[in-house]
Design a protein around this motif. Structure first.
Motif, short mmCIF file in Angstrom:
data_model
loop_
_atom_site.label_atom_id
_atom_site.label_comp_id
_atom_site.label_asym_id
_atom_site.label_seq_id
_atom_site.Cartn_x
_atom_site.Cartn_y
_atom_site.Cartn_z
N TYR A 1 0.84 -1.20 0.00
CA TYR A 1 0.00 0.00 0.00
C TYR A 1 0.88 1.25 0.00
O TYR A 1 0.72 2.14 -0.83
N TYR A 2 1.84 1.32 0.94
CA TYR A 2 2.70 2.50 1.03
C TYR A 2 3.64 2.58 -0.17
O TYR A 2 3.90 3.67 -0.68
N LEU A 3 4.15 1.44 -0.64
CA LEU A 3 5.01 1.45 -1.81
C LEU A 3 4.25 1.95 -3.04
O LEU A 3 4.75 2.77 -3.81
N SER A 4 3.02 1.51 -3.21
CA SER A 4 2.19 1.98 -4.31
C SER A 4 2.01 3.50 -4.24
O SER A 4 2.06 4.19 -5.26
N SER A 5 1.82 4.02 -3.03
CA SER A 5 1.65 5.47 -2.90
C SER A 5 2.93 6.22 -3.27
O SER A 5 2.87 7.33 -3.80
N CYS A 6 4.08 5.58 -3.05
CA CYS A 6 5.35 6.20 -3.48
C CYS A 6 5.41 6.27 -5.01
O CYS A 6 5.84 7.29 -5.56
N TYR A 7 4.99 5.22 -5.68
CA TYR A 7 4.98 5.25 -7.14
C TYR A 7 4.00 6.30 -7.66
O TYR A 7 4.28 6.98 -8.65
N TYR A 8 2.90 6.45 -6.99
CA TYR A 8 1.92 7.48 -7.36
C TYR A 8 2.56 8.87 -7.26
O TYR A 8 2.48 9.68 -8.19
N VAL A 9 3.22 9.15 -6.15
CA VAL A 9 3.90 10.44 -5.96
C VAL A 9 5.06 10.58 -6.93
O VAL A 9 5.32 11.67 -7.44
N SER A 10 5.75 9.49 -7.21
CA SER A 10 6.85 9.52 -8.17
C SER A 10 6.39 10.03 -9.53
O SER A 10 7.08 10.83 -10.17
N PRO B 1 12.25 -10.83 5.95
CA PRO B 1 13.34 -11.14 6.88
C PRO B 1 14.72 -10.73 6.35
O PRO B 1 15.66 -10.57 7.10
N ARG B 2 14.84 -10.52 5.04
CA ARG B 2 16.12 -10.11 4.46
C ARG B 2 16.34 -8.61 4.69
O ARG B 2 15.42 -7.87 5.01
N GLU B 3 17.57 -8.19 4.49
CA GLU B 3 17.93 -6.79 4.68
C GLU B 3 17.27 -5.90 3.62
O GLU B 3 17.04 -6.34 2.49
N ILE B 4 17.04 -4.67 3.97
CA ILE B 4 16.53 -3.68 3.03
C ILE B 4 17.62 -3.42 1.99
O ILE B 4 18.79 -3.29 2.33
N PRO B 5 17.25 -3.35 0.71
CA PRO B 5 18.26 -3.12 -0.33
C PRO B 5 18.98 -1.78 -0.12
O PRO B 5 18.38 -0.80 0.32
N GLU B 6 20.26 -1.76 -0.43
CA GLU B 6 21.03 -0.52 -0.29
C GLU B 6 20.79 0.43 -1.46
O GLU B 6 20.68 1.63 -1.26
N ASP B 7 20.71 -0.09 -2.66
CA ASP B 7 20.52 0.73 -3.85
C ASP B 7 19.03 0.82 -4.16
O ASP B 7 18.49 0.04 -4.96
N LEU B 8 18.35 1.76 -3.54
CA LEU B 8 16.90 1.86 -3.70
C LEU B 8 16.50 2.17 -5.13
O LEU B 8 15.53 1.62 -5.64
N GLY B 9 17.25 3.04 -5.78
CA GLY B 9 16.94 3.40 -7.16
C GLY B 9 17.06 2.20 -8.10
O GLY B 9 16.30 2.07 -9.05
N GLY B 10 17.99 1.32 -7.83
CA GLY B 10 18.15 0.12 -8.64
C GLY B 10 17.14 -0.95 -8.30
O GLY B 10 16.72 -1.73 -9.16
N TYR B 11 16.75 -1.02 -7.05
CA TYR B 11 15.82 -2.05 -6.60
C TYR B 11 14.39 -1.76 -7.03
O TYR B 11 13.67 -2.66 -7.45
N TYR B 12 13.98 -0.51 -6.90
CA TYR B 12 12.61 -0.11 -7.24
C TYR B 12 12.59 0.50 -8.63
O TYR B 12 12.63 1.73 -8.79
N GLU B 13 12.52 -0.35 -9.63
CA GLU B 13 12.55 0.09 -11.02
C GLU B 13 11.41 1.07 -11.30
O GLU B 13 10.26 0.85 -10.95
N LEU C 1 10.89 3.95 -9.97
CA LEU C 1 10.57 4.86 -8.87
C LEU C 1 11.54 6.04 -8.92
O LEU C 1 12.76 5.85 -8.86
N ARG C 2 11.00 7.23 -9.06
CA ARG C 2 11.83 8.43 -9.09
C ARG C 2 12.42 8.64 -7.71
O ARG C 2 11.72 8.70 -6.71
N MET C 3 13.74 8.76 -7.67
CA MET C 3 14.41 9.03 -6.40
C MET C 3 14.49 10.54 -6.21
O MET C 3 14.66 11.29 -7.17
N PRO C 4 14.36 10.99 -4.96
CA PRO C 4 14.39 12.43 -4.69
C PRO C 4 15.74 13.05 -5.04
O PRO C 4 16.78 12.39 -4.98
N ASP C 5 15.69 14.32 -5.39
CA ASP C 5 16.93 15.06 -5.60
C ASP C 5 17.63 15.28 -4.27
O ASP C 5 18.86 15.29 -4.20
#
Length: 178
Positions: A53-62, A87-99, A101-105
């Protein structure tokens, strides 16, 4: 330009985000945006649906951020800090992981001491502001803060002892150097 403000409750991010948007002449939004709020209760029933739900809202804002200058109260870092269900670690490269998804400036992480945050929450309640059950979950907020601290791209600002105007002025100054 796309600017996000991240942080746990009581650090001043919502007030600062609105003032920053106004000062810069940018649009303001938050994740989840108002359009998402009607489905929040049914979408956040388990950790996996809450995350999506929250990830989808990020794509919407993106998508919005791709068309205009915007300041966003909470974005992908908050989604991960509060809702990462795996249970796995959060990815370090968010821009690469979330295809796609606009990353903030620039992303600011507003921080404040526990006593300052608690006082701000009490003041918010006295003024009739929105108080949720998460606002009082200080253990959960501390867990989220530990996640935030792992993101080296966040520009940290300690808001203790600073007025809202001072915080926003500092963000404007730092954003101009991006």
């Amino acid at each position: 330009m796309f600017i996000t403000l991240e942080g746990i409750d009581g650090t001043g991010k919502s007030s600062a985000a609105r003032m920053l948007a106004e000062k810069l002449g940018f649009a303001f939004t938050s994740t989840p945006p108002a359009e998402y709020l009607p489905i929040r209760p049914s979408a956040t029933g388990n950790p996996y649906s809450a995350y999506h739900y929250y990830l989808s809202s990020c794509y919407y804002v993106s998508d919005i951020a791709g068309r205009m200058n915007i300041v966003c109260d909470r974005y992908i870092h908050s989604t991960l800090a509060y809702n990462w269900p795996y249970p796995r670690e959060i990815p370090e490269d968010l821009g690469g992981y979330y295809e796609g998804l606009r990353m903030p400036d620039v992303s600011f992480l507003l921080c404040a001491s526990d006593c300052v945050r608690r006082e701000r929450m009490r003041e918010r309640q006295r003024m009739g502001g929105v108080i949720s059950k998460l606002d009082g979950d200080f253990a959960g907020q501390e867990r989220a803060l530990k996640v935030y601290m792992k993101f080296s791209e966040l520009v940290r600002i300690d808001t203790d002892g600073m007025s809202l105007n001072e915080v926003v002025a500092l963000m404007v100054k730092k954003a101009k150097h991006v």
